[in-house]
Design an enzyme around this catalytic site. Structure first.
Site, mmCIF file in Angstrom:
data_model
loop_
_atom_site.group_PDB
_atom_site.id
_atom_site.type_symbol
_atom_site.label_atom_id
_atom_site.label_comp_id
_atom_site.label_asym_id
_atom_site.label_seq_id
_atom_site.Cartn_x
_atom_site.Cartn_y
_atom_site.Cartn_z
ATOM 1 N N HIS A 50 0.869 -1.183 0.000
ATOM 2 C CA HIS A 50 0.000 0.000 0.000
ATOM 3 C C HIS A 50 0.913 1.243 0.000
ATOM 4 C CE1 HIS A 50 -2.345 3.135 2.088
ATOM 5 N NE2 HIS A 50 -3.415 2.547 1.583
ATOM 6 N N ARG A 65 1.381 3.657 1.814
ATOM 7 C CA ARG A 65 1.974 4.125 3.069
ATOM 8 C C ARG A 65 3.016 3.164 3.636
ATOM 9 N NH1 ARG A 65 -1.636 6.300 7.856
ATOM 10 N NH2 ARG A 65 0.387 6.425 8.853
ATOM 11 N N LYS A 66 3.394 2.105 2.915
ATOM 12 C CA LYS A 66 4.310 1.105 3.474
ATOM 13 C C LYS A 66 5.749 1.308 2.938
ATOM 14 C CE LYS A 66 0.485 -0.107 5.273
ATOM 15 N NZ LYS A 66 -0.154 -1.123 6.039
ATOM 16 N N SER A 67 6.664 0.391 3.326
ATOM 17 C CA SER A 67 8.101 0.552 2.975
ATOM 18 C C SER A 67 8.304 0.780 1.481
ATOM 19 C CB SER A 67 8.902 -0.691 3.367
ATOM 20 O OG SER A 67 8.877 -0.914 4.751
#
Ligand code: PLP
Length: 374
Positions: A183, A185-187
């Site tokens: 997603h 917002r992830k790494s």
């Protein structure tokens, strides 16, 4: 109140020409579903974390669901999940017809409390799903001890934690299986996407079968051995993932640098506890979440900062205080006290490549003012 334009965003993905070039090549190849790019992406993640098997999926939610299905977890089974997490962690247990058992957290790390886990592991428990909250590895050694003693599978919800390590071991390969999210917002991101890592050959075979309709290819057609899903990632999205994997270390370095700026700027600020990273663990800082003192109205602080054009949000949710879990599990707000406190008082601050020392100072000054007036 009129809407103030957002000047400092909470999160911003880092995508650009490299991702577009990769997508263009897939578009021109004529092969758009799960194919060679997915295999390449799976290989890059496998190599990075030392996983014997990796399987790309459409999200971390479908990765977690597929893992539970592959392990044969279903009605009558209990699965232990931390109460302080995004609801997907527990929703997939419900989708399998099993029962989530909510475990409280340690407030210092926001991660599952192994002592509460030990208390709640009944003979019906089949698995534990530790979350690595905001990218900080959960305290896996005591969790693994409970799991071994009670015969539990360990499914790491590593949605936020690609690139984090626990005593030198990459998260995602510490338990039976680990699930990552891509997603925005992830790494790293593919827009939507996920991946399962596992070292267990039989679990890998079941995941492979169930990811694609339960079909096995035999002589140019499929034989359907099980009622599977379609949780395959498209090569178009895997192309984005391939470009993102090349940037993973640089992006993690940048996130850790911003976190260090916040740590320094927030040290000694009254009412604010900064995130900890215990010795032997590395943090991805998927989210930089502080804990406010209980008398501070966190939602008023979020509104004050929004009025300054600074986007912040709550850390994450206390499942027991959400209507579905309260109703189906019969709990009341505060039953899991540390998780409830974190739900009410955690605050996620802006962290992305566009945040430098000036933005950190601005956020911290605005936060101090918001706390003073709350
Ligand atoms: C983001 C997240 C998920 C869900 O990931 P998706 O890829 O959006 O399905 C699950 N668990 C945790 C802890 C998360 O942070």
């Amino acid at each position: 109140m009129t809407d103030v334009p957002r000047r400092i965003w909470l999160a911003r993905p880092q995508t650009g020409e490299a991702e577009i070039d990769e997508i263009r090549a897939v578009m021109q190849s004529g092969y758009l579903t799960q194919g060679p790019k997915v295999a390449e992406f799976e290989g890059l993640v496998a190599e990075r974390i030392g996983a014997p098997h990796t399987f790309a999926t459409t999200s971390a939610t479908t990765a977690l669901h597929l893992t539970l299905a592959a392990l044969g977890i279903g009605p009558g089974d209990e699965v232990l999940v931390p109460d302080f997490t995004f609801p997907a962690t527990a929703n997939v247990v419900v989708q399998q017809g099993a029962t989530p058992v909510l475990v409280d957290i340690d407030l210092a790390t926001f991660a599952m409390d192994p002592a509460d886990l030990a208390r709640k592991a009944t003979t019906r428990a089949r698995a534990v799903m530790p979350v690595h909250p905001f990218g900080l590895p959960a305290d896996m050694d005591p969790i693994l001890e409970v799991a071994t003693a009670s015969g539990l599978a360990v499914i790491e919800d590593a949605a936020c934690a690609l690139g984090a390590e626990y005593h030198g071991r990459p998260v995602g390969v510490i338990g039976t299986a680990g699930c990552f999210s891509f997603h925005p917002r992830k790494s790293i991101t593919t827009g939507e996407g996920g991946m399962i890592a596992t070292g267990e050959d039989d679990v890998a075979d079941r995941i492979k079968l169930l990811r694609s309709h339960g079909g096995v290819r035999q002589g140019g057609r499929f034989v359907f051995e099980d009622a599977g899903f379609n949780y395959r990632l498209s090569d178009i999205l895997a192309a984005v993932g391939v470009a993102q994997m090349r940037k993973l270390d640089a992006m993690l370095r940048a996130r850790r640098a911003v976190a260090a700026l916040y740590d320094a700027a927030l040290a000694g600020v009254t009412g604010v506890t900064i995130p900890t990273c215990p010795a032997g663990r590395t943090h991805t800082y998927q989210t930089y979440a502080v804990l406010l003192d209980p008398q501070i109205d966190r939602d008023a602080v979020i509104a004050r900062l929004a009025a300054d054009g600074i986007e912040t949000t709550l850390g994450t949710y206390a499942l027991h205080a959400q209507p579905f879990f309260a109703r189906s599990l019969g709990c009341s707000p505060g039953d899991l006290p540390n998780s409830y406190r974190a739900f009410l008082s955690s605050l996620a601050l802006p962290l992305h490549a566009g945040i430098g020392p000036e933005q950190v100072d601005e956020v911290v000054e605005a936060l101090k003012a918001a706390i003073r007036s709350s």
